[in-house]
Design a protein around this motif. Structure first.
Motif, PDB file in Angstrom:
ATOM      1  N   GLU A  60       0.836  -1.186   0.000  1.00 30.23           N
ATOM      2  CA  GLU A  60       0.000   0.000   0.000  1.00 30.23           C
ATOM      3  C   GLU A  60       0.878   1.246   0.000  1.00 30.23           C
ATOM      4  O   GLU A  60       2.089   1.170   0.149  1.00 30.23           O
ATOM      5  N   GLU A  61       0.237   2.399  -0.135  1.00 28.38           N
ATOM      6  CA  GLU A  61       0.966   3.660  -0.268  1.00 28.38           C
ATOM      7  C   GLU A  61       1.920   3.919   0.896  1.00 28.38           C
ATOM      8  O   GLU A  61       3.045   4.363   0.690  1.00 28.38           O
ATOM      9  N   ASP A  62       1.502   3.619   2.126  1.00 24.08           N
ATOM     10  CA  ASP A  62       2.385   3.859   3.270  1.00 24.08           C
ATOM     11  C   ASP A  62       3.608   2.941   3.229  1.00 24.08           C
ATOM     12  O   ASP A  62       4.696   3.332   3.647  1.00 24.08           O
ATOM     13  N   GLU A  63       3.461   1.727   2.706  1.00 26.26           N
ATOM     14  CA  GLU A  63       4.607   0.821   2.576  1.00 26.26           C
ATOM     15  C   GLU A  63       5.499   1.259   1.415  1.00 26.26           C
ATOM     16  O   GLU A  63       6.725   1.138   1.490  1.00 26.26           O
ATOM     17  N   LEU A  64       4.895   1.777   0.350  1.00 23.90           N
ATOM     18  CA  LEU A  64       5.685   2.287  -0.775  1.00 23.90           C
ATOM     19  C   LEU A  64       6.563   3.450  -0.338  1.00 23.90           C
ATOM     20  O   LEU A  64       7.703   3.571  -0.771  1.00 23.90           O
ATOM     21  N   LYS A  65       6.019   4.304   0.499  1.00 27.69           N
ATOM     22  CA  LYS A  65       6.773   5.460   0.993  1.00 27.69           C
ATOM     23  C   LYS A  65       8.069   4.993   1.681  1.00 27.69           C
ATOM     24  O   LYS A  65       9.089   5.660   1.609  1.00 27.69           O
ATOM     25  N   MET A  66       8.026   3.817   2.284  1.00 32.61           N
ATOM     26  CA  MET A  66       9.180   3.284   3.018  1.00 32.61           C
ATOM     27  C   MET A  66       9.944   2.223   2.215  1.00 32.61           C
ATOM     28  O   MET A  66      10.708   1.447   2.784  1.00 32.61           O
ATOM     29  N   VAL A  67       9.765   2.204   0.912  1.00 35.00           N
ATOM     30  CA  VAL A  67      10.359   1.143   0.092  1.00 35.00           C
ATOM     31  C   VAL A  67      11.886   1.093   0.229  1.00 35.00           C
ATOM     32  O   VAL A  67      12.453   0.013   0.328  1.00 35.00           O
ATOM     33  N   LEU A  68      12.561   2.234   0.273  1.00 34.02           N
ATOM     34  CA  LEU A  68      14.027   2.208   0.416  1.00 34.02           C
ATOM     35  C   LEU A  68      14.436   1.665   1.782  1.00 34.02           C
ATOM     36  O   LEU A  68      15.426   0.952   1.895  1.00 34.02           O
ATOM     37  N   LYS A  69      13.673   1.979   2.815  1.00 36.62           N
ATOM     38  CA  LYS A  69      13.945   1.426   4.147  1.00 36.62           C
ATOM     39  C   LYS A  69      13.710  -0.080   4.167  1.00 36.62           C
ATOM     40  O   LYS A  69      14.290  -0.791   4.969  1.00 36.62           O
ATOM     41  N   GLY A  70      12.852  -0.569   3.280  1.00 33.07           N
ATOM     42  CA  GLY A  70      12.642  -2.004   3.159  1.00 33.07           C
ATOM     43  C   GLY A  70      13.865  -2.723   2.626  1.00 33.07           C
ATOM     44  O   GLY A  70      14.084  -3.896   2.901  1.00 33.07           O
ATOM     45  N   PHE A  71      14.671  -2.003   1.864  1.00 28.86           N
ATOM     46  CA  PHE A  71      15.893  -2.585   1.322  1.00 28.86           C
ATOM     47  C   PHE A  71      17.043  -2.462   2.321  1.00 28.86           C
ATOM     48  O   PHE A  71      17.868  -3.354   2.426  1.00 28.86           O
ATOM     49  N   THR A  72      17.101  -1.343   3.052  1.00 28.83           N
ATOM     50  CA  THR A  72      18.133  -1.144   4.068  1.00 28.83           C
ATOM     51  C   THR A  72      17.615  -0.140   5.099  1.00 28.83           C
ATOM     52  O   THR A  72      16.973   0.841   4.718  1.00 28.83           O
ATOM     53  N   PRO A  73      17.876  -0.377   6.390  1.00 31.38           N
ATOM     54  CA  PRO A  73      17.347   0.508   7.434  1.00 31.38           C
ATOM     55  C   PRO A  73      17.763   1.972   7.284  1.00 31.38           C
ATOM     56  O   PRO A  73      17.052   2.859   7.723  1.00 31.38           O
ATOM     57  N   GLY A  75      17.924   3.643   4.538  1.00 30.29           N
ATOM     58  CA  GLY A  75      17.314   4.272   3.370  1.00 30.29           C
ATOM     59  C   GLY A  75      16.368   5.372   3.819  1.00 30.29           C
ATOM     60  O   GLY A  75      15.864   5.365   4.936  1.00 30.29           O
ATOM     61  N   ARG A  76      16.126   6.326   2.937  1.00 26.52           N
ATOM     62  CA  ARG A  76      15.228   7.429   3.288  1.00 26.52           C
ATOM     63  C   ARG A  76      13.786   7.089   2.889  1.00 26.52           C
ATOM     64  O   ARG A  76      13.540   6.200   2.090  1.00 26.52           O
ATOM     65  N   ALA A  77      12.862   7.829   3.454  1.00 28.31           N
ATOM     66  CA  ALA A  77      11.464   7.710   3.038  1.00 28.31           C
ATOM     67  C   ALA A  77      11.312   8.445   1.705  1.00 28.31           C
ATOM     68  O   ALA A  77      11.958   9.466   1.474  1.00 28.31           O
ATOM     69  N   LEU A  78      10.479   7.918   0.829  1.00 28.46           N
ATOM     70  CA  LEU A  78      10.193   8.607  -0.425  1.00 28.46           C
ATOM     71  C   LEU A  78       9.314   9.820  -0.141  1.00 28.46           C
ATOM     72  O   LEU A  78       8.521   9.817   0.802  1.00 28.46           O
ATOM     73  N   SER A  79       9.444  10.831  -0.977  1.00 25.59           N
ATOM     74  CA  SER A  79       8.553  11.985  -0.863  1.00 25.59           C
ATOM     75  C   SER A  79       7.157  11.559  -1.319  1.00 25.59           C
ATOM     76  O   SER A  79       6.986  10.516  -1.954  1.00 25.59           O
ATOM     77  N   ASP A  80       6.166  12.383  -1.014  1.00 27.64           N
ATOM     78  CA  ASP A  80       4.800  12.086  -1.458  1.00 27.64           C
ATOM     79  C   ASP A  80       4.747  11.991  -2.977  1.00 27.64           C
ATOM     80  O   ASP A  80       4.081  11.111  -3.529  1.00 27.64           O
ATOM     81  N   LYS A  81       5.456  12.886  -3.656  1.00 23.96           N
ATOM     82  CA  LYS A  81       5.484  12.891  -5.123  1.00 23.96           C
ATOM     83  C   LYS A  81       6.084  11.588  -5.654  1.00 23.96           C
ATOM     84  O   LYS A  81       5.520  10.953  -6.562  1.00 23.96           O
ATOM     85  N   GLU A  82       7.219  11.163  -5.091  1.00 27.31           N
ATOM     86  CA  GLU A  82       7.870   9.923  -5.521  1.00 27.31           C
ATOM     87  C   GLU A  82       6.970   8.713  -5.268  1.00 27.31           C
ATOM     88  O   GLU A  82       6.880   7.809  -6.097  1.00 27.31           O
ATOM     89  N   THR A  83       6.307   8.721  -4.120  1.00 26.48           N
ATOM     90  CA  THR A  83       5.418   7.614  -3.760  1.00 26.48           C
ATOM     91  C   THR A  83       4.269   7.512  -4.755  1.00 26.48           C
ATOM     92  O   THR A  83       3.943   6.418  -5.228  1.00 26.48           O
ATOM     93  N   LYS A  84       3.678   8.638  -5.095  1.00 25.19           N
ATOM     94  CA  LYS A  84       2.548   8.649  -6.044  1.00 25.19           C
ATOM     95  C   LYS A  84       2.987   8.179  -7.431  1.00 25.19           C
ATOM     96  O   LYS A  84       2.268   7.440  -8.110  1.00 25.19           O
ATOM     97  N   ILE A  85       4.177   8.578  -7.871  1.00 29.17           N
ATOM     98  CA  ILE A  85       4.704   8.151  -9.173  1.00 29.17           C
ATOM     99  C   ILE A  85       4.926   6.643  -9.178  1.00 29.17           C
ATOM    100  O   ILE A  85       4.556   5.949 -10.128  1.00 29.17           O
ATOM    101  N   LEU A  86       5.517   6.115  -8.106  1.00 30.05           N
ATOM    102  CA  LEU A  86       5.770   4.677  -8.003  1.00 30.05           C
ATOM    103  C   LEU A  86       4.449   3.904  -7.955  1.00 30.05           C
ATOM    104  O   LEU A  86       4.309   2.880  -8.633  1.00 30.05           O
ATOM    105  N   LEU A  87       3.493   4.404  -7.203  1.00 28.69           N
ATOM    106  CA  LEU A  87       2.195   3.739  -7.127  1.00 28.69           C
ATOM    107  C   LEU A  87       1.519   3.733  -8.496  1.00 28.69           C
ATOM    108  O   LEU A  87       1.011   2.702  -8.938  1.00 28.69           O
ATOM    109  N   ALA A  88       1.552   4.857  -9.193  1.00 34.67           N
ATOM    110  CA  ALA A  88       0.931   4.939 -10.521  1.00 34.67           C
ATOM    111  C   ALA A  88       1.604   3.981 -11.504  1.00 34.67           C
ATOM    112  O   ALA A  88       0.932   3.364 -12.342  1.00 34.67           O
ATOM    113  N   ALA A  89       2.906   3.821 -11.386  1.00 32.20           N
ATOM    114  CA  ALA A  89       3.636   2.920 -12.286  1.00 32.20           C
ATOM    115  C   ALA A  89       3.301   1.461 -12.030  1.00 32.20           C
ATOM    116  O   ALA A  89       3.240   0.651 -12.963  1.00 32.20           O
TER     117      ALA A  89
END
Length: 110
Positions: A60-73, A75-89
């Motif tokens: 979901e969107e909240d997990e997408l926002k933390m996608v980089l942290k999912g790869f390594t602790p 990692g940064r949180a994605l911005s809202d804009k980045e999250t929306k682009i990734l979700l749309a893709a």
């Protein structure tokens, strides 16, 4: 299971480091840099299940926002804009979340 069971730690660090700046995230380049693009569908699905923190069967969107942290602790949180682009893709059926097959297709199209 951890991300380093599927991907090399050095590749993860390199990929996450390439997108440290806010609004610089590019999922196609990220999946290529971390080595996920060259992995089998089974390995891609393993990564999906690691990122699906609540085990809902979707990212979901909240997990997408933390996608980089999912790869390594560190990692940064994605911005809202980045999250929306990734979700749309990745959200091919328009339900507002990414399922395992959508995630596999997203990685494969990179």
């Amino acid at each position: 299971m951890s991300m380093t069971d599927v991907l090399a730690a050095a590749d993860i660090s390199k990929a996450v480091g390439a997108f440290e700046a806010t609004d610089s995230f590019n999922h196609k380049k990220f999946f290529e840099l971390c080595g996920l693009k060259s992995k089998s569908t089974d390995d891609v699905k393993k990564v999906f299940h690691i990122l699906d923190q609540d085990r809902s069967g979707y990212i979901e969107e909240d997990e997408l926002k933390m996608v980089l942290k999912g790869f390594t602790p560190n990692g940064r949180a994605l911005s809202d804009k980045e999250t929306k682009i990734l979700l749309a893709a990745g959200d091919k059926d328009g339900d507002g979340k990414i399922g395992v097959d959508e995630f596999a297709a997203l990685v494969a199209e990179c």
